[in-house]
Design a protein around this motif. Sequence first.
Motif, PDB file in Angstrom:
ATOM      1  N   PHE A  85      -2.712 -12.483   2.449  1.00 11.26           N
ATOM      2  CA  PHE A  85      -3.901 -11.765   1.999  1.00 11.26           C
ATOM      3  C   PHE A  85      -4.912 -11.582   3.136  1.00 11.26           C
ATOM      4  CE2 PHE A  85      -1.903 -13.812  -1.569  1.00 11.26           C
ATOM      5  CZ  PHE A  85      -1.927 -12.842  -2.560  1.00 11.26           C
ATOM      6  N   GLU A  86      -4.449 -11.741   4.378  1.00  8.54           N
ATOM      7  CA  GLU A  86      -5.311 -11.546   5.538  1.00  8.54           C
ATOM      8  C   GLU A  86      -4.879 -10.307   6.311  1.00  8.54           C
ATOM      9  OE1 GLU A  86      -6.998 -15.934   6.661  1.00  8.54           O
ATOM     10  OE2 GLU A  86      -5.223 -15.237   7.731  1.00  8.54           O
ATOM     11  N   THR A  87      -5.848  -9.695   6.979  1.00 12.55           N
ATOM     12  CA  THR A  87      -5.621  -8.392   7.599  1.00 12.55           C
ATOM     13  C   THR A  87      -4.497  -8.363   8.633  1.00 12.55           C
ATOM     14  OG1 THR A  87      -7.979  -7.982   7.278  1.00 12.55           O
ATOM     15  CG2 THR A  87      -6.791  -6.438   8.659  1.00 12.55           C
ATOM     16  N   PRO A  88      -4.371  -9.318   9.553  1.00 12.26           N
ATOM     17  CA  PRO A  88      -3.270  -9.217  10.521  1.00 12.26           C
ATOM     18  C   PRO A  88      -1.898  -9.108   9.852  1.00 12.26           C
ATOM     19  CG  PRO A  88      -4.861 -10.847  11.238  1.00 12.26           C
ATOM     20  CD  PRO A  88      -5.246 -10.475   9.838  1.00 12.26           C
ATOM     21  N   ALA A  89      -1.668  -9.921   8.831  1.00  8.10           N
ATOM     22  CA  ALA A  89      -0.391  -9.855   8.129  1.00  8.10           C
ATOM     23  C   ALA A  89      -0.267  -8.547   7.350  1.00  8.10           C
ATOM     24  CB  ALA A  89      -0.252 -11.046   7.183  1.00  8.10           C
ATOM     25  N   ILE A  90      -1.356  -8.100   6.778  1.00  7.82           N
ATOM     26  CA  ILE A  90      -1.312  -6.855   6.001  1.00  7.82           C
ATOM     27  C   ILE A  90      -0.953  -5.669   6.893  1.00  7.82           C
ATOM     28  CG2 ILE A  90      -2.717  -5.257   4.622  1.00  7.82           C
ATOM     29  CD1 ILE A  90      -4.190  -7.742   3.551  1.00  7.82           C
ATOM     30  N   HIS A  91      -1.380  -5.698   8.158  1.00  9.93           N
ATOM     31  CA  HIS A  91      -0.968  -4.636   9.091  1.00  9.93           C
ATOM     32  C   HIS A  91       0.555  -4.607   9.228  1.00  9.93           C
ATOM     33  CE1 HIS A  91      -4.935  -3.443  10.098  1.00  9.93           C
ATOM     34  NE2 HIS A  91      -5.258  -4.492  10.837  1.00  9.93           N
ATOM     35  N   TRP A  92       1.169  -5.791   9.263  1.00  8.20           N
ATOM     36  CA  TRP A  92       2.634  -5.858   9.328  1.00  8.20           C
ATOM     37  C   TRP A  92       3.246  -5.219   8.089  1.00  8.20           C
ATOM     38  CZ3 TRP A  92       6.702  -7.549   6.511  1.00  8.20           C
ATOM     39  CH2 TRP A  92       7.913  -7.758   7.147  1.00  8.20           C
ATOM     40  N   LEU A  93       2.681  -5.543   6.917  1.00  4.65           N
ATOM     41  CA  LEU A  93       3.196  -4.980   5.665  1.00  4.65           C
ATOM     42  C   LEU A  93       3.031  -3.465   5.636  1.00  4.65           C
ATOM     43  CD1 LEU A  93       4.376  -5.530   2.839  1.00  4.65           C
ATOM     44  CD2 LEU A  93       2.024  -5.747   2.016  1.00  4.65           C
ATOM     45  N   ASP A  94       1.871  -2.996   6.082  1.00  2.74           N
ATOM     46  CA  ASP A  94       1.634  -1.551   6.119  1.00  2.74           C
ATOM     47  C   ASP A  94       2.661  -0.835   6.996  1.00  2.74           C
ATOM     48  OD1 ASP A  94      -0.352  -0.965   4.352  1.00  2.74           O
ATOM     49  OD2 ASP A  94      -1.978  -0.892   5.812  1.00  2.74           O
ATOM     50  N   ALA A  95       2.976  -1.441   8.141  1.00  2.00           N
ATOM     51  CA  ALA A  95       3.951  -0.815   9.047  1.00  2.00           C
ATOM     52  C   ALA A  95       5.315  -0.698   8.377  1.00  2.00           C
ATOM     53  CB  ALA A  95       4.049  -1.620  10.340  1.00  2.00           C
ATOM     54  N   ARG A  96       5.693  -1.694   7.592  1.00  2.00           N
ATOM     55  CA  ARG A  96       6.970  -1.656   6.896  1.00  2.00           C
ATOM     56  C   ARG A  96       6.962  -0.655   5.736  1.00  2.00           C
ATOM     57  NH1 ARG A  96      10.918  -5.434   8.050  1.00  2.00           N
ATOM     58  NH2 ARG A  96      10.593  -6.123  10.203  1.00  2.00           N
ATOM     59  N   LEU A  97       5.829  -0.526   5.067  1.00  3.46           N
ATOM     60  CA  LEU A  97       5.759   0.338   3.890  1.00  3.46           C
ATOM     61  C   LEU A  97       5.437   1.790   4.234  1.00  3.46           C
ATOM     62  CD1 LEU A  97       3.906  -1.984   1.366  1.00  3.46           C
ATOM     63  CD2 LEU A  97       6.352  -1.535   1.530  1.00  3.46           C
ATOM     64  N   SER A  98       4.914   2.020   5.419  1.00  2.00           N
ATOM     65  CA  SER A  98       4.523   3.377   5.814  1.00  2.00           C
ATOM     66  C   SER A  98       5.669   4.395   5.700  1.00  2.00           C
ATOM     67  CB  SER A  98       3.958   3.371   7.239  1.00  2.00           C
ATOM     68  OG  SER A  98       3.601   4.668   7.645  1.00  2.00           O
ATOM     69  N   PRO A  99       6.906   4.068   6.129  1.00  5.44           N
ATOM     70  CA  PRO A  99       7.992   5.036   5.964  1.00  5.44           C
ATOM     71  C   PRO A  99       8.274   5.402   4.510  1.00  5.44           C
ATOM     72  CG  PRO A  99       8.604   3.349   7.552  1.00  5.44           C
ATOM     73  CD  PRO A  99       7.338   2.893   6.897  1.00  5.44           C
ATOM     74  N   HIS A 100       7.845   4.531   3.593  1.00 12.69           N
ATOM     75  CA  HIS A 100       8.002   4.810   2.160  1.00 12.69           C
ATOM     76  C   HIS A 100       6.796   5.552   1.594  1.00 12.69           C
ATOM     77  CE1 HIS A 100      11.488   2.140   1.989  1.00 12.69           C
ATOM     78  NE2 HIS A 100      10.767   1.198   2.577  1.00 12.69           N
ATOM     79  N   GLY A 101       5.820   5.881   2.457  1.00 11.04           N
ATOM     80  CA  GLY A 101       4.622   6.563   1.982  1.00 11.04           C
ATOM     81  C   GLY A 101       3.675   5.671   1.218  1.00 11.04           C
ATOM     82  N   GLN A 102       3.615   4.378   1.593  1.00 10.60           N
ATOM     83  CA  GLN A 102       2.786   3.408   0.882  1.00 10.60           C
ATOM     84  C   GLN A 102       1.794   2.750   1.833  1.00 10.60           C
ATOM     85  OE1 GLN A 102       3.281   2.979  -2.530  1.00 10.60           O
ATOM     86  NE2 GLN A 102       4.781   4.640  -2.294  1.00 10.60           N
ATOM     87  N   LYS A 103       0.670   2.286   1.257  1.00 12.42           N
ATOM     88  CA  LYS A 103      -0.338   1.561   2.021  1.00 12.42           C
ATOM     89  C   LYS A 103      -0.950   0.457   1.167  1.00 12.42           C
ATOM     90  CE  LYS A 103      -2.141   5.029   5.295  1.00 12.42           C
ATOM     91  NZ  LYS A 103      -3.358   5.776   5.703  1.00 12.42           N
ATOM     92  N   ALA A 104      -1.388  -0.605   1.847  1.00  9.92           N
ATOM     93  CA  ALA A 104      -2.180  -1.626   1.157  1.00  9.92           C
ATOM     94  C   ALA A 104      -3.476  -0.980   0.667  1.00  9.92           C
ATOM     95  CB  ALA A 104      -2.485  -2.787   2.083  1.00  9.92           C
ATOM     96  N   CYS A 105      -3.898  -1.370  -0.509  1.00  9.48           N
ATOM     97  CA  CYS A 105      -5.093  -0.745  -1.099  1.00  9.48           C
ATOM     98  C   CYS A 105      -6.163  -1.803  -1.361  1.00  9.48           C
ATOM     99  CB  CYS A 105      -4.701   0.001  -2.374  1.00  9.48           C
ATOM    100  SG  CYS A 105      -6.029   1.008  -3.073  1.00  9.48           S
ATOM    101  N   TYR A 106      -6.295  -2.249  -2.600  1.00 12.74           N
ATOM    102  CA  TYR A 106      -7.381  -3.155  -2.940  1.00 12.74           C
ATOM    103  C   TYR A 106      -7.026  -4.616  -2.674  1.00 12.74           C
ATOM    104  CZ  TYR A 106      -9.802   0.653  -5.342  1.00 12.74           C
ATOM    105  OH  TYR A 106     -10.447   1.824  -5.636  1.00 12.74           O
ATOM    106  N   MET A 107      -7.999  -5.368  -2.188  1.00  7.91           N
ATOM    107  CA  MET A 107      -7.936  -6.818  -2.118  1.00  7.91           C
ATOM    108  C   MET A 107      -9.167  -7.351  -2.854  1.00  7.91           C
ATOM    109  SD  MET A 107      -6.760  -7.829   1.728  1.00  7.91           S
ATOM    110  CE  MET A 107      -8.112  -6.955   2.523  1.00  7.91           C
ATOM    111  N   ALA A 108      -8.984  -8.379  -3.659  1.00  8.86           N
ATOM    112  CA  ALA A 108     -10.124  -8.908  -4.403  1.00  8.86           C
ATOM    113  C   ALA A 108      -9.885 -10.357  -4.779  1.00  8.86           C
ATOM    114  CB  ALA A 108     -10.379  -8.079  -5.665  1.00  8.86           C
ATOM    115  N   GLU A 109     -10.985 -11.054  -5.006  1.00  8.27           N
ATOM    116  CA  GLU A 109     -10.949 -12.430  -5.487  1.00  8.27           C
ATOM    117  C   GLU A 109     -11.494 -12.444  -6.908  1.00  8.27           C
ATOM    118  OE1 GLU A 109     -12.155 -16.907  -3.918  1.00  8.27           O
ATOM    119  OE2 GLU A 109     -13.155 -15.154  -3.073  1.00  8.27           O
ATOM    120  N   TYR A 110     -10.846 -13.223  -7.763  1.00 12.94           N
ATOM    121  CA  TYR A 110     -11.227 -13.283  -9.172  1.00 12.94           C
ATOM    122  C   TYR A 110     -11.734 -14.681  -9.512  1.00 12.94           C
ATOM    123  CZ  TYR A 110      -9.002  -8.762  -9.978  1.00 12.94           C
ATOM    124  OH  TYR A 110      -8.675  -7.426  -9.943  1.00 12.94           O
TER     125      TYR A 110
END
Length: 255
Positions: A85-110
């Motif tokens: 749930f931290e930005t450096p790791a999320i950049h890794w996830l975004d790079a993997r999901l980008s070819p699928h046309g996906q991006k990280a969106c909302y982050m929130a604490e409940y």
Amino acid sequence: MTNSDVMRIALEQSARDIGCAPEDFMKAQNAVVPLRLGADARAYYEQTVSCTLVSYGCGVVAGTQDAFRADVEEYLQKFPSFRCFETPAIHWLDARLSPHGQKACYMAEYFLPDVERLRPSVCRYEVRLLEPPGFSGLYLPEWSNALCEKRKELDVLCAGAFDCGRLAALAGCSADCGTMWQIGVDVLPEYRRQGLASALTSVLAAETLHRGKVPFYCAAWSNIASVRNALKCGFVPAWVELTVKPAQIVDAMNA
């Protein structure tokens, strides 16, 4: 209602939101399940969500569409749970999901109420509970956190602070699911830092519990004022979420 009841209800609802078992959130190991937004999911969850990561402080449970399962599984294996749930790791996830046309969106604490600490507080202004249609004329920009015009039918209860008849602050409850009501609050700029947000939030949370529902509160990590309000009222951090959506939706938000 006890704190154990509150947590049990929240876990059951999170399980309905993504399609897993409540006990999955209490396991140390991560889990990936097919994302299923059923009829009992929270009302603001939309079919446009491609993946949702949820953690109650143990492992991460990810509900994901099949097309992204392999990438999400690798993500959860590569990073410690809280790092997911931290930005450096999320950049890794975004790079993997980008070819699928996906991006990280909302982050929130409940946040959930600690029923042993939650007490209605007072403020210098008159506080009134408002039922529909008592707040039907308040769908205005200044009350956009307390009320949601897009889902008016879910707004069930408000608490307002009045200064000689003028509405100075408003907190509202949205019946986002059958067992839990979400609280949002707005204070006019000239009335801030006077304790109105905490007074209304605590009054509304206590009334929600009295009506047999679990109040919950959501804030972005960066919204320090909102987080402080939650803590001051007797709410405690309960879980975090990260959602993935189609890139065109995220890009439209930033346009």
